[in-house]
Every structure is written in C-alpha cells, then in structure tokens.
Write an enzyme that holds these catalytic residues in place. Sequence first.
Site: not given
Ligand SMILES: Cc1ncc(COP(=O)(O)O)c(C=O)c1O
Ligand SMILES: N[C@@H](CCOP(=O)(O)O)C(=O)O
Length: 466
Positions: A112
């Site tokens: 993120k």
């Molecule tokens: C460590 C981790 N892996 C995978 C995901 C999944 O990614 P996305 O929500 O973009 O599908 C998340 C949260 O979004 C995460 O924090």
């Molecule tokens: N896994 C995410 C969930 C939120 O996802 P987002 O990509 O829409 O911000 C988290 O870690 O909060």
Amino acid sequence: MKYISTRGQVEPKGFIDTVLMGLADDGGLMVPEHIPVIAPETLNEWKSLSYVDLFLTIFSYYTNDEIPADDLRDLATRSYANFRHPEVTPITKIDDSLYIMELFHGPTFAFKDVALQFMGEFYSYVSKKQNEIIHILGATSGDTGAAAIQGVRGKEGIKICILHPHEKVSRVQELQMTTVDDQNVLNLSVKGNFDDCQKIIKELFGDLAFKKEYHLRAINSINFLRILAQTVYYFYAYLHIDQGQHQLKKINFSVPSGNFGNIFSGFLAQKMGLPINKLIIATNENNILERFVQTGEYKPGDFRSTYSPSMDIQVASNFERYLYYFVGEDAAKVSEYMNILKSEGQIVMTGDDLAKVQSDFAAYGASNQECLDMILKYKGDHDYLLDPHTACGITAYEKYQGDDEICITLATAHPAKFDEAIILCEIEQEFPEEIKELFAKPQYQEVVEHDTAEIVRQLESFYALD
Ligand SMILES: Cc1ncc(COP(=O)(O)O)c(C=O)c1O
Ligand SMILES: N[C@@H](CCOP(=O)(O)O)C(=O)O
C-alpha cells in the site's frame, strides 16, 4: 484525458477533480474515458528509466498537465525517497520460472505504501495549492490504514479517520495505526469485519451533502489514483526481469487479492499494452474471486478469519471496474449488473461470458493449511520467508503454472507484519527496528459499534476541532 463513472451519471472530470471525488457521485467508480495504448518500441525505451521516471512517464498519459511537471517530479521523488530499497520494488529470482517482486520496502512494510506515499504528498499539495480542507475517510483490513496514516500524519490541512475491524487485524498492523499520536489522526476500531467498514464508508461517501459539507476524500482503491500508481510496478517488473533469458516465454503475474485493486492495476497495465500473458488472482479462504473465475458465480459468502487477514474480504470494490470493461464500457449494463447484485445477492456468468472471464484471469485460493505449508516449503527450499498473503500468491502460481511460462508473484507484505502465521510455522524471525519499537508505544483508538450513526458522531466531533 477525462474521467467518467462506471455508472455513467457523472459529468466527465479532469484528473485532480477525479482524485478529489474518490467514489463517483453516482455510486460508481471513476475510470479514464479511454485507455492510452503504449507501442512496443516505446515500452522498450522505458527499460532504462528509474522507478520515479517510469512513474512520471506513465502518469503523463493521465494527468493532463494539471500539475506542473516540476511539481509532480518533486512529489514523486519525495514519495519514494522513504523506501528502504533504491529500486523501490526490487525483484528476487527464485528459479527459472518464478520471480518475486517485493512491494514491501516502504515505511509500513506493505504494498500500500507504493501508492499511498504518493497520495499523501498529492493531498498535501492540493490542500496548499487550492486552499482545500482534506478530510480523509478510509476503511482498512490493516495495511491501507497504516500506509495512509503514515502518508499524511502531522500534515497541515489534512485530517484522517480510518475504520478497521476490531480484533481482526494483526498485532503489528494495529500498532502501526494506533501508536500514531498526531492530532490529525483518528482510529476507529469497529466491531465488525472489513466488509462492514467498507460498507459504512461507501454509505458516507454516497451521502453527497455529508461528503460536500465535510470535504470527504478517499484513500482506498475506489480512488483511481491508487489504481494508477499501482500500475507502475507491473511495468517496472516486466521491464526489469532478465528478459534476455526469457524472451520467448510468456509472463504471468500472480497477485494476492482481496478488494481487487492490485490485480485491476495489472489489468489496466495489460490494456495499456504490457504483454502480460495471464493475471492470476490468488485468494485465501475468502474465495469469492476464485469462485467467480472458476464457476461464473460472483456471490459474497460467509466471512472467514484467516492467516492472511488483509485479504479477508468478501465484497471486492474494484470488481465493478472490471465489469465496466467486461461489458464493453457500457455504463447502463454495469448499473444493471450492480442492481442485480443488490437485489439478488449475486451475479452469474455462463457460456461465452464465463469463457471471457476465464480468458482474462485465472484464480486459485489457498486454504489456511496450504498457506502455512507454502511458508514452510519456501523457507526450507529457498531460505525465503514469505508473508502469508504472498504465500497465497505462490500457492496460486504453483496451481496454475504452465510449461515455458514465467510468473512474477507480487510479495504484498513483509512477514514481520504477520508473525501470528509465522509462529504457527515454528519459524523465528527477526523484526526490523521500525516494527520492534512499536511495541513500547501507547495506543490511541476508539472502539465503536458497527453503526453508521455512531461513526458520524465520532467524525463530527473530530472535524469540529478544525
Ligand atoms: C498484504 C496484502 N495483500 C493483498 C491484499 C489484497 O489487495 P487488493 O485489495 O488490492 O486485492 C491486501 C489488501 O488489500 C494486502 O494488504
Ligand atoms: N487489504 C486492504 C483492504 C482495503 O483495500 P484498498 O486497496 O481498497 O484500500 C487493507 O489493507 O486495508
């Protein structure tokens, strides 16, 4: 470039207005009116670019020069200066068919940071330039919240409130969010799961009078800026693996998925001309996306707590963006599908439609046991410690992999964030200093019921202190 809503009821917007809008005002998601396609020769020229230069080059197709080039360079440079690796998202070769792209070298040790460090700089810039009050409201299963808070803590003109599911994030994730003592940060620990938190914030963004009155801004992947910033590392990975050796091989990406934002960024990169062979969706036991690709049924199921809590998501926000392209950019059809999902609780694809989904994606889930087995296997065979989300990605890669193909699996978090799973594998890991020091700090958070009215009260008193 103009941006429109997947539901077609928003006047086309410029780049900055699109970011500020976050969730589209008609309840849809903002997408570019057309997707720029990069010629193969141009792609080839991008091989020599640094991460920041690649970022700026890709953004130049989308920003309409609304931010002067020098300012944008400054924002991007500052965003990636905090990463612990000079390449920002380095790639490790495991063997001839598997590469791992490490997306966890930012301040909060998860992917993120890659988009949210930039978003923090961006909001701060807009706040100053336009004299805008920015009130960020977000939902997290642990990583988005930590990264967003880190990106804006202490910044003037910005307040941030993050909803996380009470006792459903890892210990380190909770500490990363709640040990921040800056006055512009409010953590609400909601008695519910991530889907509940996401539903509440969508409801508040959907109340246009409330959104306007309080200048609500989004940091979740409902915001197109998140998606765009995440496309950069797909290009970077593709251009930086040892292609000399692999010129004739097809290249797949395996992506640990929950809210469908990360893999949608890969889908966008593919639409821009990056020759990705297959996008592999990796899930945990919350496997709505796996079921969708394998059977055509998109139906939120029962919530499960797993060893990869950030992916404990049933309602995948960005699924709607995929639907938009799936139906040939027809907003009326998207609205129809979303109404069916609301009234019948599911969308079902069959026949040619299902075949099309399966040509766009493969999808495999990992059970809790498979996740731990994979952590142990890679530690034993390759001396590489996977975090449990990346372990789901590797499981999906192993279930899918074809001959003469290579796969880049995205490592979405550092294992130190999820020691609960690592301990179950009887592996001892050394925590990075930045994580070690969190354990001694006091925590600041309000535990609240899963109740929109209570959350509104919390927000109103937080904003009253402006
Ligand atoms: C460590 C981790 N892996 C995978 C995901 C999944 O990614 P996305 O929500 O973009 O599908 C998340 C949260 O979004 C995460 O924090
Ligand atoms: N896994 C995410 C969930 C939120 O996802 P987002 O990509 O829409 O911000 C988290 O870690 O909060």
